[in-house]
Every structure is written in C-alpha cells, then in structure tokens.
Scaffold this active site. Structure first.
Site, mmCIF file in Angstrom:
data_model
loop_
_atom_site.group_PDB
_atom_site.id
_atom_site.type_symbol
_atom_site.label_atom_id
_atom_site.label_comp_id
_atom_site.label_asym_id
_atom_site.label_seq_id
_atom_site.Cartn_x
_atom_site.Cartn_y
_atom_site.Cartn_z
ATOM 1 N N PHE A 213 -15.723 3.678 6.681
ATOM 2 C CA PHE A 213 -14.347 4.054 6.320
ATOM 3 C C PHE A 213 -14.084 3.985 4.815
ATOM 4 C CE2 PHE A 213 -14.309 -0.458 7.633
ATOM 5 C CZ PHE A 213 -13.805 -1.067 6.479
ATOM 6 N N HIS B 246 -2.281 -5.448 1.655
ATOM 7 C CA HIS B 246 -3.581 -6.119 1.528
ATOM 8 C C HIS B 246 -3.316 -7.540 1.050
ATOM 9 C CE1 HIS B 246 -7.648 -7.152 0.228
ATOM 10 N NE2 HIS B 246 -7.070 -7.642 -0.858
ATOM 11 N N THR C 171 -5.439 -7.137 10.670
ATOM 12 C CA THR C 171 -5.725 -5.874 9.958
ATOM 13 C C THR C 171 -5.275 -4.667 10.773
ATOM 14 O OG1 THR C 171 -7.657 -6.916 8.971
ATOM 15 C CG2 THR C 171 -7.578 -4.514 8.894
ATOM 16 N N GLU D 279 -9.687 -11.235 -7.257
ATOM 17 C CA GLU D 279 -8.765 -10.105 -7.089
ATOM 18 C C GLU D 279 -7.555 -10.223 -8.019
ATOM 19 O OE1 GLU D 279 -9.896 -9.035 -2.454
ATOM 20 O OE2 GLU D 279 -7.859 -9.701 -2.912
ATOM 21 N N LYS E 284 0.817 -1.222 0.000
ATOM 22 C CA LYS E 284 0.000 0.000 0.000
ATOM 23 C C LYS E 284 0.857 1.282 0.000
ATOM 24 C CE LYS E 284 -3.966 -2.197 2.279
ATOM 25 N NZ LYS E 284 -5.037 -1.999 3.292
ATOM 26 N N TYR F 126 -12.503 -2.168 -3.846
ATOM 27 C CA TYR F 126 -13.014 -2.245 -2.472
ATOM 28 C C TYR F 126 -14.538 -2.115 -2.415
ATOM 29 C CZ TYR F 126 -8.392 -2.226 -0.222
ATOM 30 O OH TYR F 126 -7.139 -2.558 0.227
ATOM 31 N N ASN G 176 -2.071 0.246 6.661
ATOM 32 C CA ASN G 176 -1.581 -1.006 7.252
ATOM 33 C C ASN G 176 -0.677 -1.798 6.295
ATOM 34 O OD1 ASN G 176 -3.567 -1.949 5.579
ATOM 35 N ND2 ASN G 176 -4.624 -3.183 7.103
ATOM 36 N N ARG H 89 -1.852 -14.396 4.887
ATOM 37 C CA ARG H 89 -2.544 -13.709 5.982
ATOM 38 C C ARG H 89 -1.762 -13.839 7.292
ATOM 39 N NH1 ARG H 89 -7.176 -11.623 4.667
ATOM 40 N NH2 ARG H 89 -8.164 -11.747 6.707
ATOM 41 N N ARG I 272 2.507 -6.292 9.396
ATOM 42 C CA ARG I 272 1.742 -5.160 9.944
ATOM 43 C C ARG I 272 2.258 -4.746 11.317
ATOM 44 N NH1 ARG I 272 -3.860 -7.532 7.555
ATOM 45 N NH2 ARG I 272 -4.061 -6.213 5.708
HETATM 46 P P1 CMP Z 1 -7.526 -4.470 3.613
HETATM 47 O O1 CMP Z 1 -7.063 -5.857 3.881
HETATM 48 O O2 CMP Z 1 -6.905 -3.759 2.469
HETATM 49 O O3 CMP Z 1 -9.127 -4.483 3.401
HETATM 50 C C1 CMP Z 1 -9.942 -3.367 3.697
HETATM 51 C C2 CMP Z 1 -9.192 -2.268 4.359
HETATM 52 O O4 CMP Z 1 -9.958 -1.274 4.992
HETATM 53 C C3 CMP Z 1 -8.354 -2.841 5.474
HETATM 54 O O5 CMP Z 1 -7.287 -3.594 4.932
HETATM 55 C C4 CMP Z 1 -7.953 -1.580 6.233
HETATM 56 O O6 CMP Z 1 -6.744 -1.021 5.777
HETATM 57 C C5 CMP Z 1 -9.056 -0.586 5.874
HETATM 58 N N1 CMP Z 1 -9.749 -0.074 7.048
HETATM 59 C C6 CMP Z 1 -9.803 1.204 7.403
HETATM 60 N N2 CMP Z 1 -10.520 1.368 8.518
HETATM 61 C C7 CMP Z 1 -10.938 0.153 8.895
HETATM 62 C C8 CMP Z 1 -11.737 -0.338 9.978
HETATM 63 N N3 CMP Z 1 -12.231 0.464 10.915
HETATM 64 N N4 CMP Z 1 -11.965 -1.673 10.019
HETATM 65 C C9 CMP Z 1 -11.473 -2.498 9.075
HETATM 66 N N5 CMP Z 1 -10.717 -2.071 8.029
HETATM 67 C C10 CMP Z 1 -10.454 -0.764 7.946
#
Ligand code: CMP
Length: 140
Positions: A59, A117, A93, A128, A11, A51, A114, A87, A104
C-alpha cells in the site's frame, strides 16, 4: 508515568472535511496539550521519507499519493504517557476495528483515509517530531 511528546498528523481526508478543530478538541479533552502545530502540503519526497518504513508494503504508493492529496496538520502533543494515550484516542488503524468514541471510529473513511497518524513508540515519536519540528518551534 512520565510526560512525553508524540507526533500527530491530521490527514487530508480530515482537513478536506474541516475536522481539524473537532479532532483537536478530542486531544485537549483527554489531557493532551498541542505544543506545536503547522498546516502544510507534503511533497512527494517528504511523504516517501516519512513513511519509508512502509516502503516494501503493497500500500506504500497509494499511501504516499493519499498523504500528498491535500493539506495535513502536523502537530506535537504533550502529556502524561502521550504516545499510548494518543493511540487510545485515535483508535485502531482500521476504523472497522476502532472502539466507540475514538477519532477513527467517528471520523475515518477507510484504513487509508483514517484521519490521523500518531507515533507508535517513544523512540519513533522522537524521530517523527524531529522530522517536522525544530526544538525552538515546540513550546511546552
Ligand atoms: P498510519 O498510522 O499513518 O501509518 C501507516 C498508514 O498506512 C496507516 O496509518 C494507514 O492509513 C495506511 N494503510 C493503508 N493501507 C493499509 C493496510 N492495508 N494496512 C495498514 N496500514 C495501511
């Protein structure tokens, strides 16, 4: 266990800090092979589409803004049980909940910024991967 492919995105917070190589090293050390990779700057449209599953979440707007704030590196990782393995390598996350030694825990700035992805299931991995790559661009 079977050989799988999964989509990974490094990212904008990570590309900004020049962490692409450090993150790729984590994947390779743990037995995942980078079988396709490109650096790109996502358009608003691409980020929204990628997304779309989160479109109703509070968010979503900030997530799209963040993912279009700088370059990303999209990649296909291949290996035994690649979806779950990636993962594990990424960690939770929210970096506050991520285990020691995960990407992370070591690199993420926040739940939004973070660093990486990774696809969350084999079915989503197929969708994807196809979002960013044609079959001829993936060299296993
Ligand atoms: P990712 O695995 O890219 O999938 C969705 C993304 O939303 C997640 O990682 C986070 O970076 C982002 N995100 C931002 N805010 C939140 C939240 N409150 N809960 C979960 N994901 C969030």
């Amino acid at each position: 266990m079977a050989v799988q492919r999964t989509l990974s995105i490094i990212k904008p917070d990570a590309t900004r800090r020049n962490l692409t190589g450090a993150i790729n090293q984590r994947f390779e050390e743990k037995g995942l092979r980078i079988v396709a990779q490109k650096r790109m700057w996502l358009t608003d449209e691409q980020a929204k589409q990628f997304y779309a599953v989160h479109a109703e979440r509070p968010f979503y707007g900030e997530l799209v803004d963040f993912m279009t704030s700088g370059p990303v590196v999209v990649q296909v990782l291949q290996g035994e049980d690649a979806v779950a393995k990636n993962r594990e390598i990424m960690g939770a996350t929210n970096p506050a909940n991520a285990d020691d030694g995960t990407i992370r825990k070591d690199f993420a700035e926040s739940i939004e910024a973070n660093s990486v992805h990774g696809s969350d299931s084999e079915d989503n991995a197929k969708i994807e991967v196809a979002f960013f790559f044609s079959e001829t661009e993936i060299v296993g």
